[in-house]
Design an enzyme around this catalytic site. Structure first.
Site, PDB file in Angstrom:
ATOM      1  N   HIS A   1       2.203  -3.406   7.037  1.00  0.00           N
ATOM      2  CA  HIS A   1       1.170  -2.408   6.721  1.00  0.00           C
ATOM      3  C   HIS A   1       1.062  -1.404   7.862  1.00  0.00           C
ATOM      4  CE1 HIS A   1      -1.036  -4.348   3.264  1.00  0.00           C
ATOM      5  NE2 HIS A   1      -0.257  -5.348   3.660  1.00  0.00           N
TER       6      HIS A   1
ATOM      7  N   HIS B   1       0.862  -1.185   0.000  1.00  0.00           N
ATOM      8  CA  HIS B   1       0.000   0.000   0.000  1.00  0.00           C
ATOM      9  C   HIS B   1       0.900   1.237   0.000  1.00  0.00           C
ATOM     10  CE1 HIS B   1      -3.584  -2.475   1.609  1.00  0.00           C
ATOM     11  NE2 HIS B   1      -3.690  -2.289   0.310  1.00  0.00           N
TER      12      HIS B   1
ATOM     13  N   GLU C   1       1.649   3.875   2.985  1.00  0.00           N
ATOM     14  CA  GLU C   1       2.051   3.382   4.299  1.00  0.00           C
ATOM     15  C   GLU C   1       3.577   3.456   4.433  1.00  0.00           C
ATOM     16  OE1 GLU C   1      -0.077  -0.390   4.406  1.00  0.00           O
ATOM     17  OE2 GLU C   1      -1.996   0.648   4.205  1.00  0.00           O
TER      18      GLU C   1
ATOM     19  N   GLU D   1      -0.070  -4.809  10.966  1.00  0.00           N
ATOM     20  CA  GLU D   1      -0.444  -3.390  10.896  1.00  0.00           C
ATOM     21  C   GLU D   1       0.307  -2.651  11.998  1.00  0.00           C
ATOM     22  OE1 GLU D   1      -2.527  -1.961   8.746  1.00  0.00           O
ATOM     23  OE2 GLU D   1      -3.797  -3.574   7.948  1.00  0.00           O
TER      24      GLU D   1
ATOM     25  N   ARG E   1      -3.060   4.902  -2.407  1.00  0.00           N
ATOM     26  CA  ARG E   1      -2.939   3.563  -1.820  1.00  0.00           C
ATOM     27  C   ARG E   1      -2.677   2.472  -2.859  1.00  0.00           C
ATOM     28  NH1 ARG E   1      -5.745   0.198   2.314  1.00  0.00           N
ATOM     29  NH2 ARG E   1      -6.783  -1.568   1.335  1.00  0.00           N
TER      30      ARG E   1
HETATM   31 ZN   LIG Z   1      -2.071  -1.571   4.078  1.00  0.00          ZN
END
Ligand SMILES: [Zn+2]
Ligand SMILES: *[C@@H]1O[C@H](CO)[C@@H](O)[C@H](O)[C@H]1NC(C)=O
Ligand SMILES: *[C@@H]1O[C@H](CO)[C@@H](O)[C@H](O)[C@H]1NC(C)=O
Ligand SMILES: *[C@@H]1O[C@H](CO)[C@@H](O)[C@H](O)[C@H]1NC(C)=O
Length: 429
Positions: free
Chosen positions: A310, A183, A186, A386, A239
């Site tokens: 992420h 992404h 990020e 994450e 993104r």
């Molecule tokens: Zn992500």
């Protein structure tokens, strides 16, 4: 920065209106997308009817953008032109909102300013662009030629090489694959991945030496290279990939919904080319993802653990993302391994809390992600990780947090790998 705690709807709106200045709306300046007076709200809700009402707003892509979605709260970026519509829907949904960020452009400007204080050497006090990361990677490969090897996953839609580094100190090590920055916005993920590579190669700490020398590391710091360049040059909040659509003027696909694993099942992605989680016209429609599946597929017998970096939310998400009805047979082991990471990170002085489960269980169904595909291909320990934070700065985490985040990820991974070993997941295949 402005911060109203627990709105008090009307006072808070009066507050953010009073604070707004100058231009409104997305405008092009220096050809960059601007987010002047775009605000990010955390909205708490109790039931699915409220949720549906709020999510209807997200279909208006130009005015509302969903930043985070969980069973108790959503985070929504709202255009200043859509504030009254937002307010009406909040009232209709009987939901409460709290403002996280009053002006997203202000945060981006601060970051741009920090990045402009360029030092001659690579470091982790600011965010680097792709050219800087690749030059650093070349230096690393030249400095540690005996234990490193560069590899190319494949080419992006715009023709860039997607590069990675293998670190191997000896034969017959179990393998760990790290994918990062799939992404584009990020940025904390590639900053952390590069810091991690540097630690593996240069730290003298015993635990880190053990981690580095007794495992083979395959690390791709920036997978979505086109999107990443676009975040640096055009739109900080991009993104997706950059491949145009044949059915829409909206560009790009969510690469982490594009793998051929339960693709588009159970509402785990969108078929709307303008949506942030657009799955693409078919699985592996994105050259980056097709290349990644071929590369990872070619070495899967050497890989015991897969991690996808992420941000944000502080979570470890295990397979499968599309359903909470059926868990994989070693789900309990994956929860033990995730707990080891979360406990180790939680015990550090920063006190950062990570939660863990499958995406469908802890958030909402998400299909076609890399970690699900890696699991399907036989990599038995596989997570989406994450990183920080939980929405205070979200995707635009200030550079002062790069090293604290990276330190806790390293400590978390040491504990995670240790638990994998105890449970027998590091045996050679
Ligand atoms: Zn992500
Ligand atoms: C709105 O929420 C409050 C607090 O949760 C509740 O007391 C009230 O009954 C709700 N009203 C409606 C119309 O749903
Ligand atoms: C940007 O930096 C200024 C000056 O340090 C600070 O006052 C402001 O709160 C920052 N803005 C955001 C959104 O963090
Ligand atoms: C994380 O887990 C803790 C403990 O189980 C729980 O109290 C908390 O609500 C969870 N937070 C999130 C964001 O899921």
């Amino acid at each position: 920065m402005q911060f109203c705690v627990l709105i008090t709807l009307l006072t808070c709106f009066a507050f953010s209106r009073g604070a707004s200045v100058a231009q409104e709306g997305i405008e092009k300046q220096d050809e960059r997308v601007r987010y002047d007076n775009y605000a990010v709200y955390k909205i708490n809700y109790d039931n699915s009817i409220q949720r549906q009402l709020l999510l209807q707003l997200v279909k208006r892509h130009e005015s509302f953008s969903l930043w985070h979605d969980s069973p108790t709260e959503i985070h929504l970026m709202v255009s200043p032109l859509a504030l009254s519509e937002f307010e009406r829907n909040l009232i209709r949904a009987n939901a409460t909102a709290e403002i996280f960020l009053a002006n997203v452009q202000n945060l981006i400007d601060n970051e741009t300013e920090a990045n402009a204080k360029a030092t001659s050497s690579f470091g982790w006090t600011r965010y680097h662009n792709l050219a800087e990361i690749e030059a650093w990677l070349d230096d690393i490969l030249a400095t540690y030629p005996d234990v490193t090897e560069g590899f190319v996953v494949g080419k992006s839609y715009e023709g860039r090489n997607i590069r990675g580094i293998k670190i191997s100190y000896k034969a017959d090590n179990p393998g760990v694959f790290i994918e990062s920055n799939i992404h584009a916005r990020e940025w904390i993920t590639s900053a952390t991945a590069t810091w991690f590579i540097n630690e593996l190669l240069s730290s003298t700490d015993d635990l880190i030496r053990d981690l580095a020398e007794n495992h083979d590391w395959y690390i791709v710091p920036v997978l979505n290279v086109d999107g990443f360049v676009y975040t640096h040059e055009k739109d900080r909040l991009w993104r997706k990939t950059r491949q145009p659509s044949s059915i829409s003027s909206c560009v790009g696909v969510d690469p982490n919904r594009n793998y051929d694993v339960h693709w588009m099942e159970n509402g785990g992605a969108s078929d709307d080319p303008c949506a942030l989680d657009y799955a693409g016209p078919h699985p592996f429609s994105e050259p980056e993802i097709k290349a990644m599946s071929e590369y990872l597929g070619s070495i899967k017998d050497k890989v015991n653990v897969f991690l996808a970096f992420h941000s944000y939310a502080q979570l470890l998400l295990s397979p499968y993302g599309h359903t909470a009805e059926k868990f994989p047979d070693n789900f309990d082991d994956m929860m033990k391994v995730a707990k080891a990471y979360a406990d180790a990170v939680g015990a550090m002085p920063y006190g950062t809390i990570y939660n863990y489960s499958s995406a469908a269980d802890i958030l909402y169904p998400a299909s076609g992600a890399t970690n699900d595909w890696a699991y399907q291909e036989g990599i038995r320990i596989s997570y989406t990780v994450e990183f920080r934070d939980r929405g205070r700065f979200a995707f635009v985490l200030p550079p002062a947090f790069i090293i604290p985040n990276a330190e806790e990820v390293l400590i978390g991974i040491i504990a995670l790998i240790d638990e994998c070993k105890k449970l027998g997941y590091l045996n050679l295949k």
